[in-house]
Design an enzyme around this catalytic site. Structure first.
Site, PDB file in Angstrom:
ATOM      1  N   SER A 134       0.299  -1.330   0.138  1.00 47.07           N
ATOM      2  CA  SER A 134      -0.131  -0.515  -0.473  1.00 47.07           C
ATOM      3  C   SER A 134       1.135   1.199   0.249  1.00 47.07           C
ATOM      4  O   SER A 134       1.784   0.974  -0.656  1.00 47.07           O
ATOM      5  CB  SER A 134      -0.760  -0.456   1.527  1.00 47.07           C
ATOM      6  OG  SER A 134      -1.934   0.820   1.328  1.00 47.07           O
ATOM      7  N   HIS A 179      -2.583  -1.418  -4.337  1.00 44.64           N
ATOM      8  CA  HIS A 179      -4.201  -1.541  -5.052  1.00 44.64           C
ATOM      9  C   HIS A 179      -4.287   0.529  -4.536  1.00 44.64           C
ATOM     10  O   HIS A 179      -4.197   1.009  -3.730  1.00 44.64           O
ATOM     11  CB  HIS A 179      -5.003  -2.185  -3.689  1.00 44.64           C
ATOM     12  CG  HIS A 179      -4.472  -1.419  -2.348  1.00 44.64           C
ATOM     13  ND1 HIS A 179      -5.123  -0.496  -1.902  1.00 44.64           N
ATOM     14  CD2 HIS A 179      -3.525  -1.946  -1.181  1.00 44.64           C
ATOM     15  CE1 HIS A 179      -5.192  -0.552  -0.574  1.00 44.64           C
ATOM     16  NE2 HIS A 179      -3.399  -1.563   0.238  1.00 44.64           N
TER      17      HIS A 179
END
Lengths: 79, 252
Positions: free
Chosen positions: B124, B147
């Site tokens: 992330s 993501h």
């Protein structure tokens, strides 16, 4: 009591928040130390974690996690 | 501070006892009694572990990287002349986007050589941090989840919030593409691909693939990372030496 579960132990019996409240972060030469009071004697603190960017700070035996620090307060309130 | 002052200093306590207790505690915590000593180090090392904490303090059970710990360390490393290079070790699940970007910007703007090493995970918001250094390494087994950013909680004003999130995501994409060789198209493709993650869109990139896509420079461990950092320090010293002799020539 036996629990048959896929859940990890710490999820079912989480550590009491009060355990963490005892901890405090104090500054030292090269960074910070997380300490908690020793359960046996009032004037002693046990090192829980060293927070420093200097790799040598982690090599110092007297500050290693598990080491005890005696409280010595000078006039400025420094440890 | 105050509660420590209340506990009266009692220094002459049973010192002998303390010593053996200390050793006992050390055995419990480290599994050994003696840690090797070493010379003053010219490298400083910052570990980014657990969650990257933003404006809300996470419950104490969570392991967190707090920016109020990291940013002063980066300032000190930049300012201290004895520190010649900085090693950043990541094993993070991600966390607050703005705190993560703040740390990334701090690392990328340091004038001293920096090397990042992703061990375990750099997920992330760990991705921009991993790319922020001059040279990045990833362990062969380490992974990075790429993501889209997301928000939890109540949302008022959906179109505005959507636009805000979109801009925030652009900041992450811009940072990563500016600080690594990954193409914007490729990074977006990884970010929005379906079917790789359970209940989410994105991709989990493992060591070799991260290098293949250009997000990370090289697959390696601590040995290669420190070697690279030392090489960069030497290069910087040579350059500075050249600059100095050059400027002296001008003065004369």
């Amino acid at each position: 009591m036996i629990l048959y579960t896929t859940q990890p132990q710490e999820l079912i019996f989480p550590t009491d928040d009060k355990e963490f409240e005892k901890q405090q972060t104090i500054p030292f030469g090269d960074g910070h130390l997380v300490v908690e009071p020793d359960s046996e004697s009032l004037d002693q603190y046990r090192v829980v974690r060293v927070i420093s960017s200097n790799p040598n700070a982690y090599m110092d035996e007297s500050l290693a996690p598990g080491a005890t620090l005696s409280v010595r307060v000078d006039l400025e309130g420094n440890l | 501070m105050s509660d420590r002052q209340e506990t009266a200093p009692n220094q002459d306590g049973n010192k002998q006892n303390d010593k053996s207790d200390g050793i006992l505690n050390k055995i419990q915590q480290l599994g050994q009694t003696n840690v090797p000593q070493m010379e003053q180090s010219n490298l400083h090392c910052i570990t980014i572990i657990g969650q990257i904490e933003g404006h809300t303090q996470l419950p104490p059970q969570n392991k967190t990287t707090k920016y109020e710990h990291i940013i002063p360390q980066l300032v000190a490393a930049e300012q201290n002349p004895k520190v010649e290079g900085l090693m950043i070790i990541l094993n993070t699940v991600g966390g607050d986007v703005e705190a993560g970007l703040a740390i990334s910007e701090m690392i990328s703007s340091l004038s001293k050589p920096t090397v990042t090493l992703v061990l375990g995970g750099g997920h992330s918001i760990g991705v921009p941090i991993a790319t922020s250094s001059d040279y990045s390494y990833i362990a062969e087994t380490a992974t990075m989840t790429i993501h889209p950013i997301r928000l939890t909680g109540l949302v008022i004003g959906v179109p505005q919030t959507f636009e805000y999130m979109d801009k925030m995501q652009d900041r992450v994409i811009q940072f990563v593409t500016r600080h690594s060789t990954v193409e914007e198209e490729k990074f977006k493709e990884l970010m929005f691909s379906k079917g790789n993650l359970t209940r989410d869109i994105g991709t989990n990139v493992v060591g070799d693939d991260a290098v293949k896509y250009g997000i990370i420079n090289e697959v390696g461990g601590i040995g290669s990372a420190i070697k690279k950092l030392n090489e960069m320090i030497e290069e910087r010293k040579e350059q500075n030496g050249d600059d100095q002799s050059g400027s002296e020539g001008v003065i004369q």
